[in-house]
Design a protein around this motif. Structure first.
Motif, PDB file in Angstrom:
ATOM      1  N   PHE A  83      10.955   2.561  -4.978  1.00  0.00           N
ATOM      2  CA  PHE A  83      11.148   3.834  -5.682  1.00  0.00           C
ATOM      3  C   PHE A  83       9.901   4.180  -6.471  1.00  0.00           C
ATOM      4  O   PHE A  83       9.234   3.303  -7.010  1.00  0.00           O
ATOM      5  CB  PHE A  83      12.295   3.715  -6.693  1.00  0.00           C
ATOM      6  N   ASP A  84       9.645   5.474  -6.553  1.00  0.00           N
ATOM      7  CA  ASP A  84       8.781   6.024  -7.581  1.00  0.00           C
ATOM      8  C   ASP A  84       9.735   6.753  -8.519  1.00  0.00           C
ATOM      9  O   ASP A  84      10.232   7.836  -8.204  1.00  0.00           O
ATOM     10  CB  ASP A  84       7.798   7.037  -6.980  1.00  0.00           C
ATOM     11  N   PHE A  85      10.022   6.128  -9.654  1.00  0.00           N
ATOM     12  CA  PHE A  85      10.993   6.730 -10.565  1.00  0.00           C
ATOM     13  C   PHE A  85      10.328   7.747 -11.486  1.00  0.00           C
ATOM     14  O   PHE A  85       9.261   7.491 -12.072  1.00  0.00           O
ATOM     15  CB  PHE A  85      11.634   5.659 -11.447  1.00  0.00           C
TER      16      PHE A  85
ATOM     17  N   LEU B 242       5.567   4.479   2.803  1.00  0.00           N
ATOM     18  CA  LEU B 242       5.254   5.885   3.067  1.00  0.00           C
ATOM     19  C   LEU B 242       6.155   6.774   2.208  1.00  0.00           C
ATOM     20  O   LEU B 242       7.380   6.671   2.260  1.00  0.00           O
ATOM     21  CB  LEU B 242       5.438   6.182   4.568  1.00  0.00           C
ATOM     22  N   GLU B 243       5.498   7.625   1.459  1.00  0.00           N
ATOM     23  CA  GLU B 243       6.207   8.486   0.501  1.00  0.00           C
ATOM     24  C   GLU B 243       6.308   9.902   1.050  1.00  0.00           C
ATOM     25  O   GLU B 243       5.372  10.402   1.665  1.00  0.00           O
ATOM     26  CB  GLU B 243       5.395   8.467  -0.804  1.00  0.00           C
ATOM     27  N   TYR B 244       7.422  10.540   0.792  1.00  0.00           N
ATOM     28  CA  TYR B 244       7.598  11.921   1.240  1.00  0.00           C
ATOM     29  C   TYR B 244       7.730  12.843   0.034  1.00  0.00           C
ATOM     30  O   TYR B 244       8.066  12.411  -1.064  1.00  0.00           O
ATOM     31  CB  TYR B 244       8.832  12.050   2.135  1.00  0.00           C
TER      32      TYR B 244
ATOM     33  N   LEU C 223       7.561   2.989 -11.555  1.00  0.00           N
ATOM     34  CA  LEU C 223       7.553   4.278 -12.238  1.00  0.00           C
ATOM     35  C   LEU C 223       6.384   5.078 -11.674  1.00  0.00           C
ATOM     36  O   LEU C 223       5.337   4.520 -11.377  1.00  0.00           O
ATOM     37  CB  LEU C 223       7.361   4.102 -13.747  1.00  0.00           C
ATOM     38  N   ASP C 224       6.587   6.374 -11.496  1.00  0.00           N
ATOM     39  CA  ASP C 224       5.472   7.267 -11.155  1.00  0.00           C
ATOM     40  C   ASP C 224       5.604   8.456 -12.093  1.00  0.00           C
ATOM     41  O   ASP C 224       6.321   9.399 -11.814  1.00  0.00           O
ATOM     42  CB  ASP C 224       5.554   7.708  -9.692  1.00  0.00           C
ATOM     43  N   GLN C 225       4.944   8.350 -13.215  1.00  0.00           N
ATOM     44  CA  GLN C 225       5.143   9.343 -14.261  1.00  0.00           C
ATOM     45  C   GLN C 225       3.816   9.701 -14.916  1.00  0.00           C
ATOM     46  O   GLN C 225       2.844   8.957 -14.820  1.00  0.00           O
ATOM     47  CB  GLN C 225       6.058   8.777 -15.341  1.00  0.00           C
TER      48      GLN C 225
ATOM     49  N   LEU D 211       0.877  -1.174   0.000  1.00  0.00           N
ATOM     50  CA  LEU D 211       0.000   0.000   0.000  1.00  0.00           C
ATOM     51  C   LEU D 211       0.910   1.218   0.000  1.00  0.00           C
ATOM     52  O   LEU D 211       1.734   1.368   0.913  1.00  0.00           O
ATOM     53  CB  LEU D 211      -0.869   0.001   1.266  1.00  0.00           C
ATOM     54  N   LYS D 212       0.776   2.060  -0.994  1.00  0.00           N
ATOM     55  CA  LYS D 212       1.654   3.242  -1.047  1.00  0.00           C
ATOM     56  C   LYS D 212       0.858   4.480  -0.673  1.00  0.00           C
ATOM     57  O   LYS D 212      -0.189   4.751  -1.243  1.00  0.00           O
ATOM     58  CB  LYS D 212       2.262   3.398  -2.444  1.00  0.00           C
ATOM     59  N   LEU D 213       1.390   5.197   0.308  1.00  0.00           N
ATOM     60  CA  LEU D 213       0.689   6.365   0.825  1.00  0.00           C
ATOM     61  C   LEU D 213       1.467   7.630   0.546  1.00  0.00           C
ATOM     62  O   LEU D 213       2.633   7.761   0.961  1.00  0.00           O
ATOM     63  CB  LEU D 213       0.493   6.231   2.343  1.00  0.00           C
TER      64      LEU D 213
ATOM     65  N   VAL E 203      11.053   6.195  -2.022  1.00  0.00           N
ATOM     66  CA  VAL E 203      11.768   7.370  -2.528  1.00  0.00           C
ATOM     67  C   VAL E 203      11.232   7.715  -3.920  1.00  0.00           C
ATOM     68  O   VAL E 203      11.466   6.972  -4.880  1.00  0.00           O
ATOM     69  CB  VAL E 203      13.292   7.087  -2.611  1.00  0.00           C
ATOM     70  N   ASP E 204      10.482   8.807  -3.998  1.00  0.00           N
ATOM     71  CA  ASP E 204      10.073   9.319  -5.308  1.00  0.00           C
ATOM     72  C   ASP E 204      11.181  10.273  -5.735  1.00  0.00           C
ATOM     73  O   ASP E 204      11.441  11.289  -5.068  1.00  0.00           O
ATOM     74  CB  ASP E 204       8.721  10.033  -5.176  1.00  0.00           C
ATOM     75  N   THR E 205      11.836   9.940  -6.847  1.00  0.00           N
ATOM     76  CA  THR E 205      13.042  10.701  -7.205  1.00  0.00           C
ATOM     77  C   THR E 205      12.733  12.172  -7.515  1.00  0.00           C
ATOM     78  O   THR E 205      13.622  13.008  -7.434  1.00  0.00           O
ATOM     79  CB  THR E 205      13.770  10.043  -8.394  1.00  0.00           C
ATOM     80  N   GLY E 206      11.482  12.477  -7.826  1.00  0.00           N
ATOM     81  CA  GLY E 206      11.130  13.865  -8.131  1.00  0.00           C
ATOM     82  C   GLY E 206      10.775  14.717  -6.924  1.00  0.00           C
ATOM     83  O   GLY E 206      10.442  15.885  -7.070  1.00  0.00           O
ATOM     84  N   HIS E 207      10.832  14.138  -5.728  1.00  0.00           N
ATOM     85  CA  HIS E 207      10.293  14.819  -4.548  1.00  0.00           C
ATOM     86  C   HIS E 207      11.337  15.469  -3.652  1.00  0.00           C
ATOM     87  O   HIS E 207      11.146  15.551  -2.447  1.00  0.00           O
ATOM     88  CB  HIS E 207       9.451  13.831  -3.728  1.00  0.00           C
ATOM     89  N   HIS E 208      12.448  15.889  -4.240  1.00  0.00           N
ATOM     90  CA  HIS E 208      13.513  16.480  -3.419  1.00  0.00           C
ATOM     91  C   HIS E 208      13.835  17.894  -3.879  1.00  0.00           C
ATOM     92  O   HIS E 208      13.515  18.276  -5.004  1.00  0.00           O
ATOM     93  CB  HIS E 208      14.781  15.620  -3.521  1.00  0.00           C
TER      94      HIS E 208
HETATM   95 MN    MN Z   1       5.195   9.266  -6.286  1.00  0.00          MN
END
Ligand code: MN
Ligand code: RM4
Length: 388
Positions: free
Chosen positions: A240-242, A178-180, A285-287, A136-138, A213-218
């Protein structure tokens, strides 16, 4: 591992998860540009994902986003996926698209709204039970726009409470990721802004709570591979969410903005023992493909991850270790750069041929006529999209 045969064997094991929402219409807050042939239903999204898998051979699961992919019978959707040669992967919750969530979801000051958000998260676990999903991804859009708007501490308490309730509901083989994200849509404080906050909540929950780790979230310039190394060491890297970003989070194709960064990330994954399937790390992938065609966009993205992975696998770990222990700064850097500079495309073409695939997935897809068929066939109905 610098032996190409061993690298190919490792690449055979790779699994990359596709996001269902990559096949729907998307855009910015200014405009969503509709594309012909876009799926109208989660079933059609699964068909497109299965097509990407058919041409790449390494993308056998598709992540769902609820309620975007809500259906009456999830068992039937899972069966449809299996019939197409893929499976349902991670379930993504959505507590950011309801008027009630203006001031947040699980961190909202109003207990009624918090309850509603929690009920949705628990319902997502029901979906996991029906689809056989592990994760489950939050991701929470929760935060505040103005100093003093709400209590930062109280919001953390509310978050911890909701996460604990979700964690208690998980089955023994299910996990919560858990995604940040640094900022956006909240512009002053975000309730899960960074890996430290995410990790702290995960540690409080238990071993099946992991950071994604979503690579776009930094923030620009963040050393993401360092975060990866630290989370791996702590045993709390869930996946990862790439994607790529040039400025803020923009969900561009992974490896498009900074292929060297993607290589460095994959290098840490390989060195830290996170590549083996037993490590349980989800490579997702999260694109969104706002202006480019979606299925080729996904194929390209899968290939970009494969290329970065191949280069990371090519790093001569022994030579690197020798140079590092000898304090040979340039030598160690040289070992890494040698791998990065290798053109791995011929090796990947060979691997695809060995797997019975076309060595050039994009050209094979273009020749297949699938793109034309969905444009001709998907007439009428309501195209899927996130409706900005
Ligand atoms: Mn994401
Ligand atoms: C968020 C976050 C989530 C994704 C949504 C669509 O920014 O990255 O992972 O589910 O976007």
């Amino acid at each position: 591992m610098s032996d190409p045969a061993a690298v190919k064997a490792a690449l055979r094991q790779q699994r990359i998860e596709l996001p269902s929402w990559a096949f729907g219409n998307s855009g910015t807050r200014f405009k969503v540009f509709a594309q012909p042939g876009v799926p109208r239903t989660p079933f059609e999204k699964v068909d497109d994902a299965a097509t990407v898998h058919r041409f790449t051979g390494v993308a056998p699961t598709v992540a769902l986003h609820i309620p975007w992919d809500a259906v009456d019978d999830y068992g039937q959707l899972a069966k449809h996926a299996a019939d197409q040669g893929v499976a349902v992967g991670t379930i993504n919750a959505n507590v950011f698209q309801d008027d009630d969530y203006k001031l947040g979801s699980v961190c909202n000051p109003d207990p009624r709204v918090r309850r509603k958000a929690l009920d949705h998260l628990l319902e997502c676990v029901d979906v996991m039970d029906a689809t056989g999903s592990r994760d489950l991804k939050l991701w929470f859009a929760d935060g505040t726009n103005y100093p003093g708007q709400d209590s930062i501490r109280a919001r953390q308490e509310r978050l911890a409470e909701a996460l604990a309730a979700v964690y208690r509901r998980l089955g023994p083989d299910q996990r919560v990721l858990l995604e940040y994200k640094l900022f956006e849509p909240a512009f002053y404080s975000t309730d899960v802004p960074d890996w430290g906050t995410a990790l702290q909540h995960c540690l409080a929950l238990g071993g099946r709570a992991l950071v994604v780790v979503d690579t776009g979230h930094h923030a620009p310039g963040t050393n993401i591979e360092m975060i990866v190394a630290v989370l791996l060491r702590a045993g709390r890297l869930g996946g990862f969410d790439f994607n790529s970003r040039f400025y803020a989070d923009d969900d561009l194709m992974v490896g498009a903005a900074d292929p060297f960064q993607l290589f460095r990330i994959m290098h840490e994954v390989v060195q830290g023992g996170g590549y083996a399937p037993e490590a349980g790390i989800a490579f997702m992938l999260d694109q969104c493909h706002n202006i480019e065609p979606k299925i080729p966009g996904q194929i390209r993205s899968v290939m970009n991850v494969q290329e970065a992975t191949a280069k990371a696998l090519l790093v001569d770990a022994q030579a690197l270790e020798r140079a590092q222990s000898a304090g040979d700064v340039l030598g160690a850097n040289g070992v890494l750069m040698d791998a990065y500079a290798t053109d791995v495309r011929p090796l990947l073409a060979e691997l695809r041929t060995e797997l019975g695939l076309d060595p050039d997935p994009l050209a094979a897809y273009a020749r297949s006529g699938y793109g034309e068929r969905i444009v001709a066939g998907r007439i009428g109905g309501q195209q899927a999209g996130w409706g900005a």
